[in-house]
Enzyme design. Structure first.
Site, PDB file in Angstrom:
ATOM      1  N   GLU A   1       0.981  -1.521  -0.151  1.00 13.23           N
ATOM      2  CA  GLU A   1      -0.503   0.172   0.373  1.00 13.23           C
ATOM      3  C   GLU A   1       1.043   1.124  -0.263  1.00 13.23           C
ATOM      4  OE1 GLU A   1      -2.923   0.146   2.975  1.00 13.23           O
ATOM      5  OE2 GLU A   1      -4.037  -1.878   1.634  1.00 13.23           O
TER       6      GLU A   1
ATOM      7  N   HIS B   1      -8.769  10.428   2.793  1.00 16.81           N
ATOM      8  CA  HIS B   1      -8.646   9.160   2.042  1.00 16.81           C
ATOM      9  C   HIS B   1      -8.852   9.337   0.827  1.00 16.81           C
ATOM     10  CE1 HIS B   1      -7.707   5.173  -0.352  1.00 16.81           C
ATOM     11  NE2 HIS B   1      -7.907   4.473   0.995  1.00 16.81           N
TER      12      HIS B   1
ATOM     13  N   ARG C   1      -1.088   9.464   2.210  1.00 16.21           N
ATOM     14  CA  ARG C   1      -2.081   9.600   1.507  1.00 16.21           C
ATOM     15  C   ARG C   1      -3.117  11.098   1.003  1.00 16.21           C
ATOM     16  NH1 ARG C   1      -6.235   5.644   4.951  1.00 16.21           N
ATOM     17  NH2 ARG C   1      -6.187   3.822   3.602  1.00 16.21           N
TER      18      ARG C   1
ATOM     19  N   HIS D   1     -12.476   9.962   6.208  1.00 19.76           N
ATOM     20  CA  HIS D   1     -11.721   8.350   6.429  1.00 19.76           C
ATOM     21  C   HIS D   1     -11.531   7.961   7.847  1.00 19.76           C
ATOM     22  CE1 HIS D   1     -10.550   4.617   5.403  1.00 19.76           C
ATOM     23  NE2 HIS D   1      -9.459   4.638   5.187  1.00 19.76           N
TER      24      HIS D   1
ATOM     25  N   ARG E   1      -1.899   8.815   9.302  1.00 16.34           N
ATOM     26  CA  ARG E   1      -1.402   7.814   9.283  1.00 16.34           C
ATOM     27  C   ARG E   1      -0.837   6.948   8.406  1.00 16.34           C
ATOM     28  NH1 ARG E   1      -5.738   3.495   8.900  1.00 16.34           N
ATOM     29  NH2 ARG E   1      -6.807   4.344   7.210  1.00 16.34           N
TER      30      ARG E   1
HETATM   31  C1  LIG Z   1     -14.186   2.070   4.354  1.00 16.25           C
HETATM   32  C2  LIG Z   1     -13.085   1.643   5.622  1.00 16.25           C
HETATM   33  C3  LIG Z   1     -11.439   1.343   5.053  1.00 16.25           C
HETATM   34  C4  LIG Z   1     -10.657   0.484   6.230  1.00 16.25           C
HETATM   35  N1  LIG Z   1     -10.103   0.195   5.755  1.00 16.25           N
HETATM   36  C5  LIG Z   1      -8.698   0.181   6.754  1.00 16.25           C
HETATM   37  C6  LIG Z   1      -8.060  -1.457   6.445  1.00 16.25           C
HETATM   38  O1  LIG Z   1      -7.950  -1.828   5.857  1.00 16.25           O
HETATM   39  N2  LIG Z   1      -6.783  -0.876   7.437  1.00 16.25           N
HETATM   40  C7  LIG Z   1      -7.028  -0.315   8.435  1.00 16.25           C
HETATM   41  O2  LIG Z   1      -5.532  -0.861   9.506  1.00 16.25           O
HETATM   42  N3  LIG Z   1      -8.085   0.019   9.088  1.00 16.25           N
HETATM   43  C8  LIG Z   1      -9.466   0.703   8.504  1.00 16.25           C
HETATM   44  N4  LIG Z   1     -10.044   1.847   8.548  1.00 16.25           N
HETATM   45  C9  LIG Z   1      -9.472   2.553   9.320  1.00 16.25           C
HETATM   46  C10 LIG Z   1     -10.453   0.978  10.139  1.00 16.25           C
HETATM   47  O3  LIG Z   1     -11.264   0.588  10.314  1.00 16.25           O
HETATM   48  C11 LIG Z   1     -10.681   1.661  11.322  1.00 16.25           C
HETATM   49  O4  LIG Z   1      -9.409   2.881  12.289  1.00 16.25           O
HETATM   50  C12 LIG Z   1     -10.578   0.569  13.002  1.00 16.25           C
HETATM   51  O5  LIG Z   1     -11.369   0.018  12.583  1.00 16.25           O
HETATM   52  C13 LIG Z   1     -11.165   1.590  14.008  1.00 16.25           C
HETATM   53  O6  LIG Z   1     -10.977   0.138  14.830  1.00 16.25           O
HETATM   54  P1  LIG Z   1     -12.222   1.339  16.496  1.00 16.25           P
HETATM   55  O7  LIG Z   1     -12.771  -0.598  17.082  1.00 16.25           O
HETATM   56  O8  LIG Z   1     -11.548   1.728  16.828  1.00 16.25           O
HETATM   57  O9  LIG Z   1     -14.511   1.927  15.970  1.00 16.25           O
HETATM   58  P2  LIG Z   1     -15.075   1.023  15.154  1.00 16.25           P
HETATM   59  O10 LIG Z   1     -14.490   0.336  13.929  1.00 16.25           O
HETATM   60  O11 LIG Z   1     -15.271   2.205  14.026  1.00 16.25           O
HETATM   61  O12 LIG Z   1     -15.628   0.802  16.228  1.00 16.25           O
HETATM   62  C14 LIG Z   1     -16.661   1.193  16.774  1.00 16.25           C
HETATM   63  C15 LIG Z   1     -17.926   0.840  17.709  1.00 16.25           C
HETATM   64  O13 LIG Z   1     -18.347   1.847  18.656  1.00 16.25           O
HETATM   65  C16 LIG Z   1     -19.466   1.687  18.820  1.00 16.25           C
HETATM   66  N5  LIG Z   1     -20.151   2.660  19.391  1.00 16.25           N
HETATM   67  C17 LIG Z   1     -19.629   4.307  18.742  1.00 16.25           C
HETATM   68  N6  LIG Z   1     -20.125   5.199  19.832  1.00 16.25           N
HETATM   69  C18 LIG Z   1     -20.794   4.397  20.903  1.00 16.25           C
HETATM   70  C19 LIG Z   1     -22.109   4.969  21.675  1.00 16.25           C
HETATM   71  N7  LIG Z   1     -21.769   6.010  21.673  1.00 16.25           N
HETATM   72  N8  LIG Z   1     -22.282   3.749  22.897  1.00 16.25           N
HETATM   73  C20 LIG Z   1     -21.870   2.527  22.220  1.00 16.25           C
HETATM   74  N9  LIG Z   1     -21.416   2.333  20.882  1.00 16.25           N
HETATM   75  C21 LIG Z   1     -21.044   3.409  20.257  1.00 16.25           C
HETATM   76  C22 LIG Z   1     -19.664   1.526  17.249  1.00 16.25           C
HETATM   77  O14 LIG Z   1     -21.256   1.048  16.954  1.00 16.25           O
HETATM   78  C23 LIG Z   1     -18.772   0.404  16.812  1.00 16.25           C
HETATM   79  O15 LIG Z   1     -19.475  -0.488  17.307  1.00 16.25           O
HETATM   80  C24 LIG Z   1     -11.093   1.861   7.156  1.00 16.25           C
HETATM   81  C25 LIG Z   1     -11.871   2.114   7.493  1.00 16.25           C
HETATM   82  C26 LIG Z   1     -12.953   2.556   6.470  1.00 16.25           C
HETATM   83  C27 LIG Z   1     -13.953   3.353   6.963  1.00 16.25           C
END
Ligand SMILES: Cc1cc2nc3c(=O)[nH]c(=O)nc-3n(C[C@H](O)[C@H](O)[C@H](O)COP(=O)(O)OP(=O)(O)OC[C@H]3O[C@@H](n4cnc5c(N)ncnc54)[C@H](O)[C@@H]3O)c2cc1C
Length: 515
Positions: free
Chosen positions: A118, A233, A278, A337, A372
């Site tokens: 990447e 992104h 990026r 993103h 990032r």
């Molecule tokens: C389309 C896309 C592609 C990506 N591709 C990559 C990749 O290939 N590689 C990489 O490293 N990163 C990638 N990223 C970034 C990465 O996916 C995220 O940074 C990572 O998944 C974040 O994980 P997290 O557990 O912190 O948050 P999330 O996976 O967003 O989970 C957040 C959780 O919190 C819950 N929540 C939010 N607010 C509340 C609340 N007030 N009360 C209760 N629950 C709540 C939500 O429902 C969810 O369950 C991508 C992001 C996107 C959008």
């Protein structure tokens, strides 16, 4: 609200069921935890949509030092080097841990991981699953592992709305579920509530990624950091769908090129070309579009008929929009993103507030600096979940009184906030626009309406962007195009953002020079 839920009092409370929340819960087992998720576990999380994969130095030509060097270069002077070093060393074991938990990564030959390339990575080090279905497979495996772990109670359909803080320590979590609200007594809370993309009109994040974790921490008085650094992104699918589907960096990694409607390859002379960091690619596309062009990603030569096999998810949404990516260029544009900023945490994920930790995109660990490196976030969440779990397990606090009841704020509605933040704090920013945004957001943040929490988070982002009078990484100020001589991370509390909002006159380089 069911009184039965009070049996969950005293557990470690984790807000969010994406990779960060679930990994923290799994790493804390067999310690009892409650994972509060406003959506069903495995739904409405950025994790689910991740395409590219997880970066780790696993190839024979790679090393944690090289991975660290690429991370530092992308971070443009603002990464915390100790964190970067610790993270890149731990990343390979974290991949093994996920594989043991049942994540079916794509493999080659004798069973080694298939490694993708990447942007801004000098080696092939992106571990993926199901081609571009990495997030889906990760969530499948983690949700299954959490459901079969007796110490984990998943509270799905419950939204965390406030932290209850007494004597400068967390005491409880106000949650709102289908039958009303309830304060769960908890003196150890981990915020893993994801990013802020849903505060922008054009974003690849789930619409519900509203920075609620940042609002929870900010309203409780915790310190936040690096808020101005929002990653756009470069290649979201330029169509009417919101959130915008993502055309992964990995497509450029496989050789696809950026062209305009005339077929001109406008990135060819920029160092790194399509695989530049990026922020560089996003700004190049932004400028091309501002000059009246449309921008496309052309994979027809590099991948052709192989496209659908390597990128089945992208191929499917392209076909739905009437585009055959094997033969036709894909229309793309930048979209919000990823948030490098978040709740300021130390090396163990501890925030400035006693009893509060943060993990995943909601946390600002210092790993990403001003920008990032692609595919460093899922793996950051996995690595830090282990550190947070150790820290949580090791902490012991004197038992306090049960948390007092608190009134629930209304459900968040970002409708009024999206146009303000999008106009002022997009790919390119300038002082006057930011000052106008701050002036519009402050009264909303001070109010008690549904816009208050989204506005509080947007306000902190706008104030941080206004205060950073330089261009660095993902933060680009047209009125301060140069980098400051000294690279400094900045922290902010909500009350100081509100106080600063009182003085929101535009700052121009001339005013600054004469100040
Ligand atoms: C389309 C896309 C592609 C990506 N591709 C990559 C990749 O290939 N590689 C990489 O490293 N990163 C990638 N990223 C970034 C990465 O996916 C995220 O940074 C990572 O998944 C974040 O994980 P997290 O557990 O912190 O948050 P999330 O996976 O967003 O989970 C957040 C959780 O919190 C819950 N929540 C939010 N607010 C509340 C609340 N007030 N009360 C209760 N629950 C709540 C939500 O429902 C969810 O369950 C991508 C992001 C996107 C959008």
């Amino acid at each position: 609200m069911s009184a039965g839920l009070h049996t969950l009092d005293g557990r470690v409370a984790i807000v969010g069921a994406g990779v960060a929340g679930l990994m923290t819960a799994l790493r804390l087992a067999p310690r009892p935890v409650v994972v509060v998720s406003k959506a069903a576990a495995g739904a409405e999380a950025s994790t689910l949509w991740a395409q590219g994969g997880l970066a780790a130095a696993l190839g024979p030509d790679d090393s944690p030092e090289l991975h660290a060097a690429d991370t530092l270069a992308a971070g443009d002077g603002l990464c915390a080097p100790r964190i970067v070093e610790r993270f890149t060393r731990a990343a390979p074991q974290a991949i093994d841990e996920l594989a043991r938990l049942g994540v079916a990564f794509d493999r080659v030959g004798a069973g080694g991981f298939a490694l993708g390339l990447e942007a801004a990575h000098r080696r092939r080090r992106i571990v993926h699953a199901g081609g571009d279905g990495t997030g889906r497979e990760l969530m499948r495996a983690l949700v299954a592992a959490a459901r079969r772990t007796p110490s984990i109670r998943l509270l799905e359909g419950f939204e965390a709305r406030r932290l209850v803080v007494e004597d400068e320590a967390v005491r409880g979590l106000l949650v709102v579920g289908p039958a009303g609200s309830l304060v769960l007594a908890a003196d150890k809370i981990v915020i893993a509530a994801g990013g802020i993309g849903g505060l922008y009109e054009d974003s690849t994040n789930p619409r519900g990624s509203l920075g609620q974790g940042l609002a929870l921490a900010g309203r409780a008085g915790a310190e936040l950091a690096d808020l101005e650094f929002v990653q756009f992104h470069p290649t979201a699918f330029d169509g009417p769908a919101r959130p915008m589907p993502l055309v992964s960096e990995a497509v450029r990694g496989e050789g696809a090129v950026l062209v305009d409607e005339t077929g001109e390859r406008f990135m060819a002379d920029i160092p790194g070309a399509e695989l530049a960091p990026r922020d560089v690619v996003a700004r190049a596309i932004w400028r091309r579009r501002a000059a009246g062009h449309r921008v496309f990603l052309d994979a027809s030569r590099a991948l052709g008929e192989r496209f659908a096999m390597r990128f089945p998810v992208i191929a499917a949404f392209c076909r739905e929009a009437g585009i055959d990516p094997a033969r036709q260029p894909i229309p793309v544009r930048p979209a919000a993103h990823y948030h490098m900023g978040g709740i300021a945490v130390d090396e163990e994920g501890r925030s400035s507030l006693r009893g509060l930790w943060a993990c995943g995109e909601a946390a600002a660990t210092g790993l990403h600096g001003a920008n990032r490196l692609a595919s460093n976030s899922l793996i950051e969440a996995v690595v830090f979940a282990g550190l947070v779990a150790e820290s949580v397990a090791g902490a012991s606090f004197a038992r306090g009184a049960p948390p007092r009841p608190v009134k629930s704020p209304p459900a968040a509605d970002p409708g009024a906030v999206r146009p303000i933040l999008s106009a002022a704090a997009g790919v390119m920013r300038e002082g006057e626009g930011l000052a106008r945004a701050v002036a519009s957001l402050a009264p909303l943040a001070l109010g008690a309406g549904p816009a208050a929490d989204p506005a509080a988070v947007a306000l902190m982002i706008a104030v941080a962007a206004q205060r950073r009078e330089e261009s660095r990484g993902a933060h680009c100020r047209t009125d301060f195009p140069d980098k400051a001589s000294e690279a400094r991370r900045a922290t902010l509390r909500l009350d100081s953002a509100l106080a600063l909002a009182g003085d929101c006159a535009p700052t121009t380089p001339e005013r600054r020079a004469s100040a």
